[in-house]
Design an enzyme around this catalytic site. Structure first.
Site, PDB file in Angstrom:
ATOM      1  N   LYS A  47       2.395   2.629 -95.179  1.00 44.94           N
ATOM      2  CA  LYS A  47       3.350   1.759 -94.470  1.00 44.94           C
ATOM      3  C   LYS A  47       3.151   0.301 -94.896  1.00 44.94           C
ATOM      4  CE  LYS A  47       0.135   1.528 -90.570  1.00 44.94           C
ATOM      5  NZ  LYS A  47      -0.209   2.115 -89.256  1.00 44.94           N
ATOM      6  N   ARG A 146       1.845   3.465 -76.561  1.00 45.80           N
ATOM      7  CA  ARG A 146       2.631   2.844 -77.614  1.00 45.80           C
ATOM      8  C   ARG A 146       3.688   3.827 -78.095  1.00 45.80           C
ATOM      9  NH1 ARG A 146       0.081   0.887 -83.387  1.00 45.80           N
ATOM     10  NH2 ARG A 146       0.029   3.127 -83.713  1.00 45.80           N
ATOM     11  N   TYR A 268      -3.433 -32.345 -94.164  1.00 44.21           N
ATOM     12  CA  TYR A 268      -2.543 -32.692 -93.047  1.00 44.21           C
ATOM     13  C   TYR A 268      -3.341 -33.074 -91.807  1.00 44.21           C
ATOM     14  CZ  TYR A 268       1.696 -31.039 -95.366  1.00 44.21           C
ATOM     15  OH  TYR A 268       2.758 -30.888 -96.208  1.00 44.21           O
ATOM     16  N   MET A 316       0.915 -25.088 -96.865  1.00 44.02           N
ATOM     17  CA  MET A 316       1.746 -23.919 -97.143  1.00 44.02           C
ATOM     18  C   MET A 316       1.434 -23.323 -98.526  1.00 44.02           C
ATOM     19  SD  MET A 316       5.887 -23.602 -97.422  1.00 44.02           S
ATOM     20  CE  MET A 316       6.222 -24.118 -95.746  1.00 44.02           C
TER      21      MET A 316
HETATM   22  C1  LIG Z   1      -1.473   2.649 -89.364  1.00 45.23           C
HETATM   23  C2  LIG Z   1      -1.770   4.002 -88.836  1.00 45.23           C
HETATM   24  C3  LIG Z   1      -2.758   4.805 -89.418  1.00 45.23           C
HETATM   25  C4  LIG Z   1      -3.710   4.285 -90.459  1.00 45.23           C
HETATM   26  O1  LIG Z   1      -4.679   3.494 -89.813  1.00 45.23           O
HETATM   27  P1  LIG Z   1      -5.970   2.892 -90.563  1.00 45.23           P
HETATM   28  O2  LIG Z   1      -6.766   2.296 -89.468  1.00 45.23           O
HETATM   29  O3  LIG Z   1      -5.442   1.888 -91.531  1.00 45.23           O
HETATM   30  O4  LIG Z   1      -6.644   4.015 -91.255  1.00 45.23           O
HETATM   31  C5  LIG Z   1      -2.880   6.107 -88.981  1.00 45.23           C
HETATM   32  N1  LIG Z   1      -2.095   6.592 -87.990  1.00 45.23           N
HETATM   33  C6  LIG Z   1      -1.157   5.841 -87.396  1.00 45.23           C
HETATM   34  C7  LIG Z   1      -0.342   6.418 -86.307  1.00 45.23           C
HETATM   35  C8  LIG Z   1      -0.972   4.521 -87.773  1.00 45.23           C
HETATM   36  O5  LIG Z   1      -0.061   3.758 -87.152  1.00 45.23           O
END
Ligand SMILES: *Cc1c(COP(=O)(O)O)cnc(C)c1O
Length: 373
Positions: A47, A146, A268, A316
């Protein structure tokens, strides 16, 4: 220290920052996790563009290492990735489908994680309308509030399995809230809750562990583990020696060097005032390149083993290092300094910024020249 990137000489000469992604280390991390959890299988969580490292390069590299299961968060990510994978690989959408997205998902052969009774109903309706079986994963909320079915929704579903007609459940799954903290009592609570949920779906294999979960032990492995950060070289259990190989290296070039007297203001807000004469180097990456403002006057870059503290606020597009510790002439315009590498881990940089490795990786931005090794 820059020998390994000299092959990229032309691009390297004009690139202010260089992000090196070691696909061999990625594959080795995959194989190490696979050996650890066997006979469970290892999926790749890709992802957010494979945690910022480039899913189009990372997913095929994982596939070449033997990975056949891939998770993204959103359908849009899956639609882009799907054509890059072999027909035999499976691609899942963790975040569920928004109402109306089901036909596009089914059409592309992408497998949703069903997170609510509404999502179950919509997927089942589509399967029945088409007279086909559609694959899915079913997620339970074991304590994160969640994604996933609540215990009440799960009870409704198990009492009325016809709600799943047309749906072929490949896995039941859940996600751990504090897998990176082995001492956290919530892990065992979630494992027990997962077992209760799974009783309603006998014979359907489990998917439970993320990177941290893998290192909680075999009880957490189920049939399909879902690591992300560990594949990318992040520490699955921060504070414990990291068993993964580093995958990411970040070097940024010096664009200007100056010597300033005592009392000079740096950056800055003029927040940093030099205590004595100092040599300063401005490097060509800032918060737009994923080096958080929180690193101002806290973080550092490295030249070899020499720590070069960040002086003043992060801009930046640049930040300024105090390089007084190095003999004059060591760094010149064009010289690289290490932000992530053998002398400063991803976790160390993240800690200085008050964040986690995940946020650093996914924030690295698009301006670095990327080299895949
Ligand atoms: C992002 C995610 C993972 C991977 O998690 P890591 O801690 O990066 O290994 C696995 N399962 C779900 C549902 C996630 O959202």
């Amino acid at each position: 220290m820059f020998g390994e990137i000299s092959e990229q000489r032309v691009a390297g000469d004009i690139a202010p920052g260089l992000l090196t992604i070691d696909l061999k280390a990625l594959a080795a991390n995959y194989r190490a996790l696979a050996a650890r959890v066997a006979p469970a299988r290892v999926a790749g969580v890709v992802k957010a563009d494979a945690y910022g490292l480039g899913a189009a390069r990372v997913a095929p590299a994982l596939e070449a290492a033997g990975c056949r299961d891939f998770f993204v968060a959103q359908l849009s990510e899956a639609l882009i990735l799907k054509p890059l994978l072999n027909a035999g690989s499976r691609l899942y959408v963790l975040g569920g489908l928004l109402p109306g997205a089901e036909p596009a998902c089914a059409q592309a052969g992408i497998i949703p994680v069903l997170n609510s009774l509404e999502q179950v109903a919509a997927w089942s309706r589509l399967a029945r309308a088409r007279g086909v079986e559609l694959p899915a994963l079913l997620q339970f909320d074991t304590g994160m509030s969640r994604f996933g079915l609540s215990p009440e929704d799960a009870a409704l579903l198990t009492a009325e399995l016809a709600r799943l007609s047309g749906v072929r459940l490949l896995h039941v799954m859940s996600h751990l809230a504090c897998a990176d903290e082995p001492g956290c009592g919530q892990n065992a609570d979630q494992l027990a809750a997962m077992a209760r949920f799974a009783e309603g779906f006998p014979g359907v294999p489990l998917s439970f562990a993320n990177s941290g979960g893998i290192f909680l032990g075999p009880a957490y492995h189920g049939a399909l583990v879902r690591p992300g950060i560990a594949l990318y070289g992040g520490a699955p259990t921060p504070g414990v020696a990291n068993p993964m190989l580093p995958v990411v290296r970040l070097d940024v070039r010096v664009v200007q060097i100056r010597t300033v007297p005592a009392g000079a203001r740096v950056g800055y807000g003029g927040t940093h005032v030099t205590a004595g004469e100092r040599r300063l180097a401005t490097i060509a990456a800032g918060y737009a390149d994923g080096l958080p403002r929180a690193l101002g006057d806290r973080g550092a870059a490295y030249h070899g083993t020499t720590r070069l503290p960040i002086a003043g606020r992060v801009s930046m597009d640049s930040l300024t290092l105090d390089i007084t510790a190095l003999p004059p002439g060591t760094l010149k315009p064009g010289s690289p300094v290490e932000l992530i590498g053998p002398h400063q881990t991803l976790e160390a940089l993240a800690a200085d910024a008050g964040t986690i490795a995940y946020e650093i990786l996914t924030g690295l931005g698009t301006r670095y020249h990327r080299v895949y090794r």
